[in-house]
Motif scaffolding. Structure first.
Motif, PDB file in Angstrom:
ATOM      1  N   LEU A  28       5.670  -1.192 -11.587  1.00  0.00           N
ATOM      2  CA  LEU A  28       4.650  -1.041 -12.328  1.00  0.00           C
ATOM      3  C   LEU A  28       3.709  -2.281 -12.489  1.00  0.00           C
ATOM      4  CD1 LEU A  28       3.143   1.269 -13.697  1.00  0.00           C
ATOM      5  CD2 LEU A  28       4.539   0.734 -15.686  1.00  0.00           C
ATOM      6  N   GLN A  29       4.539  -3.520 -12.809  1.00  0.00           N
ATOM      7  CA  GLN A  29       3.448  -4.504 -13.213  1.00  0.00           C
ATOM      8  C   GLN A  29       2.882  -5.040 -11.753  1.00  0.00           C
ATOM      9  OE1 GLN A  29       6.115  -7.499 -14.964  1.00  0.00           O
ATOM     10  NE2 GLN A  29       6.229  -6.305 -17.054  1.00  0.00           N
ATOM     11  N   LEU A  30       3.681  -5.005 -10.726  1.00  0.00           N
ATOM     12  CA  LEU A  30       3.126  -5.480  -9.469  1.00  0.00           C
ATOM     13  C   LEU A  30       2.022  -4.442  -9.232  1.00  0.00           C
ATOM     14  CD1 LEU A  30       3.425  -6.911  -6.683  1.00  0.00           C
ATOM     15  CD2 LEU A  30       5.075  -4.948  -6.000  1.00  0.00           C
ATOM     16  N   GLY A  31       1.966  -3.322  -9.342  1.00  0.00           N
ATOM     17  CA  GLY A  31       0.751  -2.253  -9.162  1.00  0.00           C
ATOM     18  C   GLY A  31      -0.420  -2.809 -10.015  1.00  0.00           C
ATOM     19  N   HIS A  61      -0.839  -5.746 -11.033  1.00  0.00           N
ATOM     20  CA  HIS A  61      -1.320  -6.836 -10.705  1.00  0.00           C
ATOM     21  C   HIS A  61      -2.321  -6.934  -9.382  1.00  0.00           C
ATOM     22  CE1 HIS A  61      -1.604 -11.572 -10.296  1.00  0.00           C
ATOM     23  NE2 HIS A  61      -1.210 -11.339  -8.919  1.00  0.00           N
ATOM     24  N   ALA A  62      -1.813  -6.199  -8.460  1.00  0.00           N
ATOM     25  CA  ALA A  62      -2.236  -6.099  -7.293  1.00  0.00           C
ATOM     26  C   ALA A  62      -3.888  -5.521  -7.370  1.00  0.00           C
ATOM     27  CB  ALA A  62      -1.615  -5.209  -6.418  1.00  0.00           C
ATOM     28  N   ALA A  63      -4.156  -4.529  -8.209  1.00  0.00           N
ATOM     29  CA  ALA A  63      -5.290  -4.014  -8.763  1.00  0.00           C
ATOM     30  C   ALA A  63      -6.268  -4.958  -9.256  1.00  0.00           C
ATOM     31  CB  ALA A  63      -5.380  -2.909  -9.606  1.00  0.00           C
ATOM     32  N   ARG A  64      -5.733  -5.776 -10.190  1.00  0.00           N
ATOM     33  CA  ARG A  64      -6.524  -6.853 -10.765  1.00  0.00           C
ATOM     34  C   ARG A  64      -6.923  -7.915  -9.840  1.00  0.00           C
ATOM     35  NH1 ARG A  64      -4.384 -11.038 -15.624  1.00  0.00           N
ATOM     36  NH2 ARG A  64      -6.244 -11.535 -16.520  1.00  0.00           N
ATOM     37  N   ALA A  65      -5.869  -8.370  -8.926  1.00  0.00           N
ATOM     38  CA  ALA A  65      -6.227  -9.548  -8.194  1.00  0.00           C
ATOM     39  C   ALA A  65      -6.869  -9.018  -7.028  1.00  0.00           C
ATOM     40  CB  ALA A  65      -4.905 -10.284  -7.654  1.00  0.00           C
ATOM     41  N   GLY A  66      -7.280  -7.707  -6.789  1.00  0.00           N
ATOM     42  CA  GLY A  66      -8.145  -7.259  -5.553  1.00  0.00           C
ATOM     43  C   GLY A  66      -7.248  -7.264  -4.496  1.00  0.00           C
ATOM     44  N   TRP A  67      -5.781  -7.531  -4.418  1.00  0.00           N
ATOM     45  CA  TRP A  67      -5.032  -7.353  -3.004  1.00  0.00           C
ATOM     46  C   TRP A  67      -5.171  -5.964  -2.395  1.00  0.00           C
ATOM     47  CZ3 TRP A  67       0.408  -9.090  -5.283  1.00  0.00           C
ATOM     48  CH2 TRP A  67       0.291 -10.573  -5.477  1.00  0.00           C
ATOM     49  N   LEU A  68      -5.742  -4.934  -2.746  1.00  0.00           N
ATOM     50  CA  LEU A  68      -5.966  -3.716  -2.043  1.00  0.00           C
ATOM     51  C   LEU A  68      -7.272  -3.127  -2.395  1.00  0.00           C
ATOM     52  CD1 LEU A  68      -2.372  -2.111  -2.610  1.00  0.00           C
ATOM     53  CD2 LEU A  68      -3.157  -2.996  -0.776  1.00  0.00           C
ATOM     54  N   ARG A  96       9.099 -10.940  -2.593  1.00  0.00           N
ATOM     55  CA  ARG A  96       7.967 -11.874  -2.606  1.00  0.00           C
ATOM     56  C   ARG A  96       6.742 -11.488  -3.241  1.00  0.00           C
ATOM     57  NH1 ARG A  96       4.573 -16.043  -0.496  1.00  0.00           N
ATOM     58  NH2 ARG A  96       3.060 -14.724   0.492  1.00  0.00           N
ATOM     59  N   LEU A  97       6.098 -10.296  -3.232  1.00  0.00           N
ATOM     60  CA  LEU A  97       5.255  -9.773  -3.773  1.00  0.00           C
ATOM     61  C   LEU A  97       5.207  -9.894  -5.084  1.00  0.00           C
ATOM     62  CD1 LEU A  97       4.247  -6.668  -1.574  1.00  0.00           C
ATOM     63  CD2 LEU A  97       2.714  -8.608  -1.895  1.00  0.00           C
ATOM     64  N   MET A  98       6.476  -9.432  -5.792  1.00  0.00           N
ATOM     65  CA  MET A  98       6.718  -9.451  -7.117  1.00  0.00           C
ATOM     66  C   MET A  98       6.758 -11.194  -7.386  1.00  0.00           C
ATOM     67  SD  MET A  98       9.356  -6.677  -7.449  1.00  0.00           S
ATOM     68  CE  MET A  98       9.581  -6.452  -9.420  1.00  0.00           C
ATOM     69  N   ASP A  99       7.253 -11.839  -6.917  1.00  0.00           N
ATOM     70  CA  ASP A  99       7.319 -13.390  -7.392  1.00  0.00           C
ATOM     71  C   ASP A  99       5.774 -14.092  -7.116  1.00  0.00           C
ATOM     72  OD1 ASP A  99       9.903 -13.251  -7.064  1.00  0.00           O
ATOM     73  OD2 ASP A  99      10.250 -14.289  -5.341  1.00  0.00           O
ATOM     74  N   ALA A 109       0.749  -1.405  -0.144  1.00  0.00           N
ATOM     75  CA  ALA A 109       0.019  -0.052  -0.078  1.00  0.00           C
ATOM     76  C   ALA A 109       0.800   1.184  -0.163  1.00  0.00           C
ATOM     77  CB  ALA A 109      -0.863   0.021   1.208  1.00  0.00           C
ATOM     78  N   LEU A 110       1.878   1.388   0.879  1.00  0.00           N
ATOM     79  CA  LEU A 110       2.722   2.268   0.762  1.00  0.00           C
ATOM     80  C   LEU A 110       3.532   2.667  -0.452  1.00  0.00           C
ATOM     81  CD1 LEU A 110       4.198   2.399   4.626  1.00  0.00           C
ATOM     82  CD2 LEU A 110       2.466   3.858   3.475  1.00  0.00           C
ATOM     83  N   LEU A 111       4.066   1.278  -1.107  1.00  0.00           N
ATOM     84  CA  LEU A 111       4.765   1.543  -2.404  1.00  0.00           C
ATOM     85  C   LEU A 111       3.846   2.156  -3.460  1.00  0.00           C
ATOM     86  CD1 LEU A 111       6.677  -1.919  -2.205  1.00  0.00           C
ATOM     87  CD2 LEU A 111       7.779   0.555  -1.824  1.00  0.00           C
ATOM     88  N   LEU A 112       2.727   1.748  -3.526  1.00  0.00           N
ATOM     89  CA  LEU A 112       1.903   2.272  -4.512  1.00  0.00           C
ATOM     90  C   LEU A 112       1.121   3.603  -4.080  1.00  0.00           C
ATOM     91  CD1 LEU A 112      -0.567  -0.824  -4.956  1.00  0.00           C
ATOM     92  CD2 LEU A 112       1.511  -0.060  -6.425  1.00  0.00           C
ATOM     93  N   ALA A 113       1.456   4.081  -2.900  1.00  0.00           N
ATOM     94  CA  ALA A 113       1.106   5.262  -2.919  1.00  0.00           C
ATOM     95  C   ALA A 113       2.431   6.500  -2.913  1.00  0.00           C
ATOM     96  CB  ALA A 113       0.984   5.707  -1.135  1.00  0.00           C
ATOM     97  N   GLY A 114       3.477   5.921  -3.566  1.00  0.00           N
ATOM     98  CA  GLY A 114       4.724   6.540  -3.990  1.00  0.00           C
ATOM     99  C   GLY A 114       5.686   6.646  -3.000  1.00  0.00           C
TER     100      GLY A 114
END
Length: 341
Positions: A329-332, A334-341, A318-321, A290-295
């Motif tokens: 950028l791809q992690l963000g 995927h996180a949105a698509r997977a509903g992690w946040l 581990r999140l990227m794995d 959450a903090l990484l995606l907040a910049g």
């Protein structure tokens, strides 16, 4: 406890003492409560008139009163009238009084809005001074029955953060729906991360954005408060209180727009080992995400969460794995698509 129903301290003491025994005389009650017999006799007579107690037996002896006249009041034994019978009228009376108070409260609000000196058609009030601003802020938070919407930006000016935390706790304890959008710079204050974790654990929902146009609190979508520029009031903190109007509707719409675009901030709810084979991130990893995606930078994430940079990097890897991502950028995405946040 019984003072809430209109009973005085001595009445409550006597009533409580009688709860523990079938019957008692004024002398018995005086020994138990430490109240003088003469006072208890008077209170018992009033309680009997009000239907709280009833004479259970006649005295088996007499004592002399003024001028040698016999009096038996101190030796009459009393019993309680069942609370469901005796106290129900008091409860009804209190409810009626509360209803009248609420009606008077509503009338006073409307009267104030129509006659306030610092008003604009009853829609906007101007509040000037630290004490006045803090007072109205606490009124909005303590008066909320359903919902509080908050914008947090920078350091507090009129209301110390510890006082804000108390108001937040009071609202959350009452089950108020509490949603907050915070600018990233708000988390830079001392001990803010610790207090945010506590609030999230208590039920507050918090999302982060890069910046916000203003500070704001909206209570039940009926009133809002927005700070004014201190330069306009000679350096004193000031704010406007907005009542139901098109302006208030616009402020609520602004909040909902920022809320929809903001990134949720999660907090770990307990100690949890990081799995190596699970396909879902842990709570601790979601905090980092959450903090990484907040910049936030890795160093700043570590500072906010009280972690080492190495731990932040390990959780990020581990999140990227898990996301099979080659970049953050791809992690963000995927996180949105997977509903992690």
């Amino acid at each position: 406890m019984l003072e809430a129903l209109g009973l005085g301290p001595m009445e409550e003491a006597i009533y409580t003492a009688l709860m523990a025994q079938p019957t008692a005389s004024a002398h018995d009650l005086a020994r138990q409560t430490g109240i003088a017999s003469a006072e208890i006799i008077c209170v018992l007579a009033d309680m009997e008139t009000r239907g709280l107690v009833a004479a259970a037996t006649q005295p088996d002896r007499e004592e002399s009163g003024p001028a040698g006249q016999p009096t038996r009041s101190a030796f009459i034994r009393y019993r309680l009238t069942p609370p469901s019978v005796a106290l129900a009228p008091f409860l009804v009376e209190r409810r009626n009084a509360l209803h009248q108070a609420e009606s008077a409260f509503s009338m006073l609000i409307e009267q104030y809005r129509s006659t306030a000196v610092h008003s604009a058609g009853g829609v906007v009030e101007v509040v000037v001074g630290v004490e006045e601003v803090a007072h109205r802020f606490h009124q909005l938070q303590h008066g909320a029955r359903r919902e509080l919407l908050i914008f947090l930006v920078g350091a507090p000016v009129a209301v110390p953060r510890e006082d804000t935390d108390i108001s937040e706790s009071f609202a959350l304890d009452r089950g108020v729906d509490f949603r907050v959008v915070a600018a990233k710079d708000y988390l830079d204050g001392p001990d803010v991360a610790r207090d945010v974790r506590a609030a999230l654990t208590a039920g507050m929902e918090l999302r982060l954005v890069d910046s916000l146009p203003l500070k704001m609190v909206v209570s039940d979508r009926e009133r809002a408060m927005v700070p004014l520029d201190m330069a306009d009031t000679g350096g004193e903190p000031s704010a406007i209180v907005v009542h139901r109007s098109g302006l208030l509707t616009a402020l609520v719409h602004l909040f909902e727009k920022e809320w929809a675009q903001a990134r949720p901030l999660h907090t770990a709810t307990g100690v949890r080992a990081e799995p190596t084979v699970d396909q879902q991130p842990t709570e601790g990893e979601l905090e980092v995400l959450a903090l990484l995606l907040a910049g936030f930078s890795d160093r700043r994430v570590a500072s906010q969460l009280g972690l080492s940079i190495r731990t932040v990097e390990r959780r990020t890897r581990r999140l990227m794995d898990l996301a099979k991502a080659d970049s953050r950028l791809q992690l963000g995405w995927h996180a949105a698509r997977a509903g992690w946040l």
